[in-house]
Design a protein around this motif. Sequence first.
Motif, short mmCIF file in Angstrom:
data_model
loop_
_atom_site.label_atom_id
_atom_site.label_comp_id
_atom_site.label_asym_id
_atom_site.label_seq_id
_atom_site.Cartn_x
_atom_site.Cartn_y
_atom_site.Cartn_z
N LEU A 196 12.63 -10.07 -7.25
CA LEU A 196 11.44 -9.35 -6.82
C LEU A 196 10.59 -8.95 -8.02
N ASP A 197 9.27 -8.85 -7.81
CA ASP A 197 8.38 -8.43 -8.90
C ASP A 197 8.75 -7.02 -9.38
N ASP A 198 9.06 -6.15 -8.44
CA ASP A 198 9.46 -4.79 -8.78
C ASP A 198 10.53 -4.36 -7.77
N TRP A 199 11.80 -4.63 -8.11
CA TRP A 199 12.88 -4.34 -7.16
C TRP A 199 13.01 -2.85 -6.90
N ARG A 200 12.60 -2.03 -7.87
CA ARG A 200 12.71 -0.57 -7.68
C ARG A 200 11.73 -0.08 -6.60
N LEU A 201 10.62 -0.76 -6.45
CA LEU A 201 9.69 -0.41 -5.39
C LEU A 201 10.33 -0.70 -4.03
N THR A 202 10.97 -1.85 -3.91
CA THR A 202 11.70 -2.17 -2.69
C THR A 202 12.84 -1.19 -2.47
N ALA A 203 13.52 -0.83 -3.55
CA ALA A 203 14.64 0.12 -3.45
C ALA A 203 14.17 1.47 -2.93
N ARG A 204 12.98 1.86 -3.31
CA ARG A 204 12.44 3.14 -2.83
C ARG A 204 12.27 3.10 -1.31
N THR A 205 11.75 1.98 -0.81
CA THR A 205 11.60 1.82 0.63
C THR A 205 12.95 1.81 1.33
N VAL A 206 13.91 1.10 0.75
CA VAL A 206 15.26 1.03 1.32
C VAL A 206 15.88 2.42 1.40
N ARG A 207 15.74 3.20 0.35
CA ARG A 207 16.31 4.56 0.35
C ARG A 207 15.70 5.41 1.46
N LYS A 208 14.38 5.30 1.62
CA LYS A 208 13.70 6.07 2.67
C LYS A 208 14.22 5.66 4.05
N GLU A 209 14.36 4.36 4.27
CA GLU A 209 14.84 3.88 5.56
C GLU A 209 16.28 4.31 5.80
N HIS A 210 17.08 4.31 4.75
CA HIS A 210 18.47 4.79 4.88
C HIS A 210 18.50 6.25 5.30
N ARG A 211 17.66 7.06 4.71
CA ARG A 211 17.61 8.49 5.05
C ARG A 211 17.22 8.68 6.52
N ASP A 212 16.28 7.86 6.98
CA ASP A 212 15.86 7.96 8.38
C ASP A 212 16.99 7.55 9.32
N ILE A 213 17.72 6.51 8.95
CA ILE A 213 18.85 6.06 9.78
C ILE A 213 19.91 7.15 9.84
N LEU A 214 20.23 7.74 8.70
CA LEU A 214 21.23 8.81 8.66
C LEU A 214 20.80 10.00 9.50
N ALA A 215 19.51 10.35 9.43
CA ALA A 215 19.01 11.47 10.22
C ALA A 215 19.19 11.21 11.72
#
Length: 256
Positions: A196-215
Motif C-alpha cells: 500500500l502507498d500508506d499502510w498506516r492510513l489503512t491501519a487507522r481505518t481498520v482500527r476504527k472499524e475494529h472499535r465499532d465491531i467491538l462496541a
Amino acid sequence: MSDARHEPWEPVRKVRTYEQVMAQIEQRISDGYLKPGDRLPSEREFSQLLEVSRPSLREALRVLQALGIVDVRAGAGREGGSVFVGHPGSGFADLLRLQLALGHFSDTDVLQTRLALEVWVAAEAARQATGEDITKLTGVLDRMDDPELSARAFNHLDAEFHVTIAESAGNSLSAHFMGSLRTAIERRMVDAYEQLDDWRLTARTVRKEHRDILAAIERRDAEAAVALVRAHITTFYADTYGLGRAAGPRTDTLQP
C-alpha cells in the motif's frame, strides 16, 4: 440380473504399510479406545504387535506428528514415546498455507470463506461474549494503537482480534478454523499491507472499524456486529485486492 462385465470396476489400490498403521490408529480413535494423553506402546513393542517393520511404523508416526495428532518424544520410559496431544495442532494451518501457496484457492475463495465464518462468529460473539472476552478484545485493540508497530506486527494483532472474536462465540472448532485460516493467509496479508502507498492510513481505518465491531458486540447488537464485520472485510478486499463487493456470498442468509 445385471451383467458384471458391464458394471464399472474400480482400480485395486495398493495400500502402503504405514497407511495401514494409520488406519488402525484412526479407527481406535474413532471408536473411543484412544484419547488425548494416551501413550502408544514403545516402538519395538508396537511394531511387533502390528507385525510391521520399525521404519514403516516410524513413517506413520511422523505423518501423525506432522498433522498434530501425536507428540513423538525422544527417550525411554515415561518421558519418551508417542503421546496423543490434548489440543488442536498447527497441522491444518500448515496444510492450508501450502494449498494457498500453490494457488489451489483464490483470493475470492478466501474472501467468501472468511465472510461466511466471520459473519456467524460475530453474531454469536454478540450473544455470548463474556466480560473477560471484552477485556481481552479491548487489550488487543489497545496494542494496535501503538504507532511504532510494523506492518507484520499490526497484521498479527489484526488476526488476534478476529480469532478472539471467534473464541468468544463459544465454538472451539470455528475458533480453531479461524486461527488456521488467518495463519495460512498471514504472508498474503502482510504483503498486501506493505504494498500500500500508506499502510498506516489503512491501519487507522481498520482500527476504527475494529472499535465499532467491538462496541456492537459489547452492547449485544448481533445485527450491527454482522453488518460491521461484513463491511469491514469486503471493503478491505475491494480496496486491497481489487475484489468487488459482489464477490461475497449472501451472508444475510447465514445469520442465525
